[in-house]
Design a protein around this motif. Sequence first.
Motif, mmCIF file in Angstrom:
data_model
loop_
_atom_site.group_PDB
_atom_site.id
_atom_site.type_symbol
_atom_site.label_atom_id
_atom_site.label_comp_id
_atom_site.label_asym_id
_atom_site.label_seq_id
_atom_site.Cartn_x
_atom_site.Cartn_y
_atom_site.Cartn_z
ATOM 1 N N LEU A 198 100.029 -14.852 54.432
ATOM 2 C CA LEU A 198 100.080 -13.751 55.395
ATOM 3 C C LEU A 198 101.497 -13.206 55.538
ATOM 4 O O LEU A 198 101.699 -11.989 55.639
ATOM 5 C CB LEU A 198 99.573 -14.228 56.760
ATOM 6 N N GLU A 218 102.259 -11.082 52.552
ATOM 7 C CA GLU A 218 101.517 -9.818 52.628
ATOM 8 C C GLU A 218 102.127 -8.892 53.681
ATOM 9 O O GLU A 218 102.219 -7.669 53.477
ATOM 10 C CB GLU A 218 100.054 -10.097 52.968
ATOM 11 N N ALA A 219 102.548 -9.460 54.794
ATOM 12 C CA ALA A 219 103.179 -8.659 55.839
ATOM 13 C C ALA A 219 104.496 -8.074 55.353
ATOM 14 O O ALA A 219 104.802 -6.904 55.611
ATOM 15 C CB ALA A 219 103.407 -9.520 57.088
ATOM 16 N N THR A 263 100.137 -2.392 59.493
ATOM 17 C CA THR A 263 99.521 -3.524 58.791
ATOM 18 C C THR A 263 100.429 -4.748 58.859
ATOM 19 O O THR A 263 99.961 -5.880 59.061
ATOM 20 C CB THR A 263 99.250 -3.159 57.319
ATOM 21 N N LYS A 293 99.496 -8.501 60.509
ATOM 22 C CA LYS A 293 99.554 -9.757 59.760
ATOM 23 C C LYS A 293 100.562 -10.730 60.388
ATOM 24 O O LYS A 293 100.321 -11.947 60.429
ATOM 25 C CB LYS A 293 99.906 -9.482 58.296
ATOM 26 N N GLU A 316 98.884 -12.177 63.294
ATOM 27 C CA GLU A 316 97.870 -13.166 62.879
ATOM 28 C C GLU A 316 98.509 -14.530 62.649
ATOM 29 O O GLU A 316 97.921 -15.571 62.955
ATOM 30 C CB GLU A 316 97.155 -12.683 61.614
#
Length: 249
Positions: free
Chosen positions: A23, A26-27, A38, A42, A45
Amino acid sequence: MKNLIIVFLVFISALAQAQNSTLFEEANDAYANDDFETAIAKYEEILDNGETSAAVYYNLGNAHYKLNNVAPSIYYYEKALQLNPTDEDVQNNIEFARSMTIDEIPVNEETGFQKSVNQFISTFTYNTWAYLSIALSIIFVILFLFYYFSRKPIIKRSLFGAAVFVFLLGGISVFFAFHQQEIQFNNQFAIIFADEAEVKNEPSQRGDAAFNLHEGTKARVLEDYQGWVKIELSNGTQGWIKNENIKRL
């Protein structure tokens, strides 16, 4: 059976860490591509998964800053500084974020010796001071054992002096740890999240309005009372604000 439970817990922990690492990457990719919403989702999260780190808070602050979200950017920079108070990047960026706030509140700064001591203690978190005191205690024990078993008077005197010096440093570290813990836990702060919030002289809708605050302003939390929070600004001004208008650090 007990061993199987331990292995299962270790596996779950490793799986969660791997997920959070994915994550985080990806962030970071989303942030690099200017997809800040987005990236925020993330990073949040990761926090929802129970992991906290200065890097996650710092990146969240950066993403919100890019979207001109004043209060969230300052909030997450402050959270990053709680975990890593000496990070120069966070210190610099939070100043940029604070420049976007409306309220200009002077700071009643400490002066003299007390200011120097508090600044030095604040160099590390209370956990770091505690770890340092433990390390110094171990060094003290080692030096004392060498002193006890040594046969040469000159070496014994040197080891004894070094042991006493380390013991004193350990005691100072313990004092600093408790002092920093007291500062962190007894001085609770919050960030104003409402666009504009009315501060009253008493915790009641019927109370007289004292002044207004705007998003991003930092205040010290003094007291809670039936949905109201008594706050103190950096210049010493106090008042009551609705709990829903702030987010605690």
